[in-house]
Design a protein around this motif. Structure first.
Motif, PDB file in Angstrom:
ATOM      1  N   ILE A  21      51.083  76.601 -13.341  1.00  0.00           N
ATOM      2  CA  ILE A  21      51.431  76.779 -14.758  1.00  0.00           C
ATOM      3  C   ILE A  21      50.167  76.755 -15.616  1.00  0.00           C
ATOM      4  CG2 ILE A  21      52.476  75.554 -16.724  1.00  0.00           C
ATOM      5  CD1 ILE A  21      54.586  77.056 -15.242  1.00  0.00           C
ATOM      6  N   SER A  22      49.219  75.891 -15.258  1.00  0.00           N
ATOM      7  CA  SER A  22      48.012  75.836 -16.096  1.00  0.00           C
ATOM      8  C   SER A  22      47.225  77.150 -15.973  1.00  0.00           C
ATOM      9  CB  SER A  22      47.173  74.594 -15.798  1.00  0.00           C
ATOM     10  OG  SER A  22      46.549  74.749 -14.564  1.00  0.00           O
ATOM     11  N   ALA A  23      47.252  77.761 -14.792  1.00  0.00           N
ATOM     12  CA  ALA A  23      46.585  79.071 -14.642  1.00  0.00           C
ATOM     13  C   ALA A  23      47.327  80.130 -15.475  1.00  0.00           C
ATOM     14  CB  ALA A  23      46.556  79.477 -13.177  1.00  0.00           C
ATOM     15  N   LEU A  24      48.650  80.041 -15.504  1.00  0.00           N
ATOM     16  CA  LEU A  24      49.414  81.010 -16.306  1.00  0.00           C
ATOM     17  C   LEU A  24      49.145  80.797 -17.799  1.00  0.00           C
ATOM     18  CD1 LEU A  24      52.810  80.957 -14.339  1.00  0.00           C
ATOM     19  CD2 LEU A  24      51.183  82.857 -14.448  1.00  0.00           C
ATOM     20  N   ASN A  25      48.961  79.523 -18.205  1.00  0.00           N
ATOM     21  CA  ASN A  25      48.620  79.258 -19.611  1.00  0.00           C
ATOM     22  C   ASN A  25      47.278  79.902 -19.966  1.00  0.00           C
ATOM     23  OD1 ASN A  25      50.874  77.856 -20.543  1.00  0.00           O
ATOM     24  ND2 ASN A  25      50.168  75.950 -19.604  1.00  0.00           N
ATOM     25  N   ASP A  26      46.334  79.869 -19.026  1.00  0.00           N
ATOM     26  CA  ASP A  26      45.031  80.518 -19.276  1.00  0.00           C
ATOM     27  C   ASP A  26      45.224  82.024 -19.458  1.00  0.00           C
ATOM     28  OD1 ASP A  26      43.855  78.093 -18.972  1.00  0.00           O
ATOM     29  OD2 ASP A  26      43.103  78.452 -16.933  1.00  0.00           O
ATOM     30  N   LEU A  27      46.146  82.570 -18.676  1.00  0.00           N
ATOM     31  CA  LEU A  27      46.420  84.013 -18.765  1.00  0.00           C
ATOM     32  C   LEU A  27      46.988  84.347 -20.156  1.00  0.00           C
ATOM     33  CD1 LEU A  27      46.216  86.282 -16.688  1.00  0.00           C
ATOM     34  CD2 LEU A  27      48.621  85.920 -16.127  1.00  0.00           C
ATOM     35  N   VAL A  28      47.854  83.487 -20.638  1.00  0.00           N
ATOM     36  CA  VAL A  28      48.433  83.690 -21.976  1.00  0.00           C
ATOM     37  C   VAL A  28      47.329  83.590 -23.028  1.00  0.00           C
ATOM     38  CG1 VAL A  28      50.024  82.754 -23.696  1.00  0.00           C
ATOM     39  CG2 VAL A  28      50.719  82.881 -21.303  1.00  0.00           C
ATOM     40  N   ALA A  29      46.438  82.603 -22.863  1.00  0.00           N
ATOM     41  CA  ALA A  29      45.358  82.407 -23.840  1.00  0.00           C
ATOM     42  C   ALA A  29      44.458  83.642 -23.926  1.00  0.00           C
ATOM     43  CB  ALA A  29      44.543  81.174 -23.454  1.00  0.00           C
ATOM     44  N   LYS A  30      44.341  84.378 -22.820  1.00  0.00           N
ATOM     45  CA  LYS A  30      43.504  85.587 -22.836  1.00  0.00           C
ATOM     46  C   LYS A  30      44.256  86.787 -23.390  1.00  0.00           C
ATOM     47  CE  LYS A  30      40.827  84.416 -18.749  1.00  0.00           C
ATOM     48  NZ  LYS A  30      41.284  84.316 -17.379  1.00  0.00           N
ATOM     49  N   ASN A  31      45.565  86.617 -23.638  1.00  0.00           N
ATOM     50  CA  ASN A  31      46.394  87.751 -24.083  1.00  0.00           C
ATOM     51  C   ASN A  31      47.242  87.343 -25.286  1.00  0.00           C
ATOM     52  OD1 ASN A  31      46.188  90.019 -21.859  1.00  0.00           O
ATOM     53  ND2 ASN A  31      46.217  88.051 -20.792  1.00  0.00           N
ATOM     54  N   LEU A  32      46.573  86.752 -26.288  1.00  0.00           N
ATOM     55  CA  LEU A  32      47.314  86.172 -27.404  1.00  0.00           C
ATOM     56  C   LEU A  32      48.083  87.205 -28.220  1.00  0.00           C
ATOM     57  CD1 LEU A  32      44.827  83.410 -28.611  1.00  0.00           C
ATOM     58  CD2 LEU A  32      47.017  83.117 -27.409  1.00  0.00           C
ATOM     59  N   GLN A  33      47.664  88.471 -28.126  1.00  0.00           N
ATOM     60  CA  GLN A  33      48.365  89.520 -28.882  1.00  0.00           C
ATOM     61  C   GLN A  33      49.679  89.925 -28.214  1.00  0.00           C
ATOM     62  OE1 GLN A  33      46.019  89.832 -26.771  1.00  0.00           O
ATOM     63  NE2 GLN A  33      46.099  91.788 -25.723  1.00  0.00           N
ATOM     64  N   ARG A  34      49.920  89.441 -26.992  1.00  0.00           N
ATOM     65  CA  ARG A  34      51.147  89.804 -26.250  1.00  0.00           C
ATOM     66  C   ARG A  34      52.213  88.726 -26.424  1.00  0.00           C
ATOM     67  NH1 ARG A  34      49.899  93.521 -22.133  1.00  0.00           N
ATOM     68  NH2 ARG A  34      52.156  93.779 -21.993  1.00  0.00           N
ATOM     69  N   ARG A  35      53.492  89.153 -26.299  1.00  0.00           N
ATOM     70  CA  ARG A  35      54.597  88.171 -26.340  1.00  0.00           C
ATOM     71  C   ARG A  35      54.885  87.728 -24.907  1.00  0.00           C
ATOM     72  NH1 ARG A  35      59.602  90.628 -28.146  1.00  0.00           N
ATOM     73  NH2 ARG A  35      60.492  88.544 -28.122  1.00  0.00           N
ATOM     74  N   ILE A  36      54.489  86.490 -24.616  1.00  0.00           N
ATOM     75  CA  ILE A  36      54.667  85.967 -23.246  1.00  0.00           C
ATOM     76  C   ILE A  36      55.276  84.572 -23.333  1.00  0.00           C
ATOM     77  CG2 ILE A  36      53.528  85.426 -21.051  1.00  0.00           C
ATOM     78  CD1 ILE A  36      51.087  87.047 -22.053  1.00  0.00           C
ATOM     79  N   VAL A  37      56.267  84.301 -22.500  1.00  0.00           N
ATOM     80  CA  VAL A  37      56.818  82.949 -22.423  1.00  0.00           C
ATOM     81  C   VAL A  37      56.642  82.453 -20.994  1.00  0.00           C
ATOM     82  CG1 VAL A  37      59.006  81.690 -22.345  1.00  0.00           C
ATOM     83  CG2 VAL A  37      58.456  83.085 -24.333  1.00  0.00           C
ATOM     84  N   ILE A  38      56.240  81.177 -20.877  1.00  0.00           N
ATOM     85  CA  ILE A  38      56.112  80.568 -19.553  1.00  0.00           C
ATOM     86  C   ILE A  38      57.184  79.495 -19.421  1.00  0.00           C
ATOM     87  CG2 ILE A  38      54.618  79.156 -18.097  1.00  0.00           C
ATOM     88  CD1 ILE A  38      52.245  80.531 -19.324  1.00  0.00           C
TER      89      ILE A  38
END
Ligand SMILES: C[S@@+](CC[C@H](N)C(=O)[O-])C[C@H]1O[C@@H](n2cnc3c(N)ncnc32)[C@H](O)[C@@H]1O
Length: 299
Positions: A99-116
């Protein structure tokens, strides 16, 4: 420090390239018609995968190979990269480190709508399905478990939306192990796993039919006669009870027998247009001849 997630083998590369091909074709075909295109990765991993090549000395035939560690894209990253883009992405994962790796992925794609969602895939999928209206949406759900984690009730929920195409890496080797040759060898644990996976205990009569009594009226021991291909056909028939269409799966690994997995595409929409489109794209991607030709021409 990036988190290592090592899994799969050669077949993983092929599986991910097939799913990627479908995601691209899906958003390309549906973007003009739908405002809401979703991607749901129910066993998301970390977004990347670590591929380790062992050091190998030279021999008479092969050149030496140095040890190498390579990072390749996992399914979550692949879905993020798809063009035209998905509007909304959901990554479900049970492992806290991942999950922490997926959070990093979200942080690199802040313009996208992503839910974890950090929870069990079955519970999260059922909630996602019941909390949303599906009439104005189309989605692809990728079920890529290690083993027999996907429950029948989850597949029922996915099929009920009539809006979701499901890529399902079915663990055929797992089924082969749980459904032992002799019915009497199935303990309570295996029995529960099979019933969770198939939704009821009907598998017992279907996979272990009663034989004919002998001349003394004795019934033979109940055994599973289906080989892996027979079990794959059984799984396809069962999935077809739920979905509008289930394409012939691709056996993986492609070059090894018996197969370990069956890669299925299940289409929940029942309209001929949706089924026709998914079949045109999916059958091409799942055609084993295509992959064997690519492999041999690459050698
Ligand atoms: C084969 S890996 C998925 C790899 C991923 N599709 C990729 O390409 O990077 C399976 C993942 O499912 C997760 N997992 C296992 N059981 C789960 C469950 N019940 N609910 C959610 N995630 C689960 C594991 O932690 C693991 O990350």
């Amino acid at each position: 420090m990036p988190i290592d997630h090592e899994f799969g083998g050669q077949h993983t590369e092929l599986k991910l390239s097939i799913v990627e091909g479908y995601l691209k074709a899906f958003t390309t075909a549906l973007r003009p018609h739908f405002q809401h295109l979703w991607y749901v990765d129910a066993f998301a991993g970390t977004g990347s995968r670590t591929v380790r090549t062992e050091r190998r000395g030279a021999d008479l035939v092969e050149m030496p190979v140095e040890e190498a560690i390579e990072r390749r894209r996992g399914s979550a990253q692949i879905a993020l990269d798809v063009q035209p883009t998905f509007d909304f992405l959901v990554f479900i994962e049970k492992n806290t480190n991942y999950i922490s790796a997926l959070n990093d992925l979200v942080a690199k794609n802040l313009q996208r709508r992503i839910v974890i969602a950090e929870e069990d895939a079955n519970a999260a999928l059922k909630r996602l399905i019941s909390n949303n209206s599906w009439r104005d949406k189309r989605a692809v759900v990728f079920l890529d478990p290690y083993g027999m984690e996907v429950e029948w009730s989850t597949l029922q929920a996915l099929a009920s939306t009539q809006a979701i195409d499901v890529w399902f890496l079915f663990p055929l080797a797992g089924l082969f192990r749980q459904a032992t040759r002799k019915l009497t060898d199935i303990d309570d644990h295996k029995r529960a796993a099979l019933t969770r996976m198939f939704g009821s205990n009907s598998w017992e009569a279907e996979l272990y039919p009663d034989g004919d009594p002998d001349m003394f009226g004795m019934l033979p021991e109940r055994r599973r006669d289906l080989d892996p291909k027979g079990l794959e056909r059984y799984v396809q028939a069962r999935l077809s009870e739920l979905f509008g269409a289930v394409l012939n799966p691709l056996a993986l690994p492609i070059d090894r027998s018996p197969q370990m997995f069956s890669l299925f595409l299940c289409i929940s929409n029942r309209t001929p247009e949706a089924i026709g489109l998914a079949k045109r794209i999916g059958n091409h991607l799942l055609d084993p001849k295509r992959h064997l030709i690519v492999r041999s021409s690459a050698q």
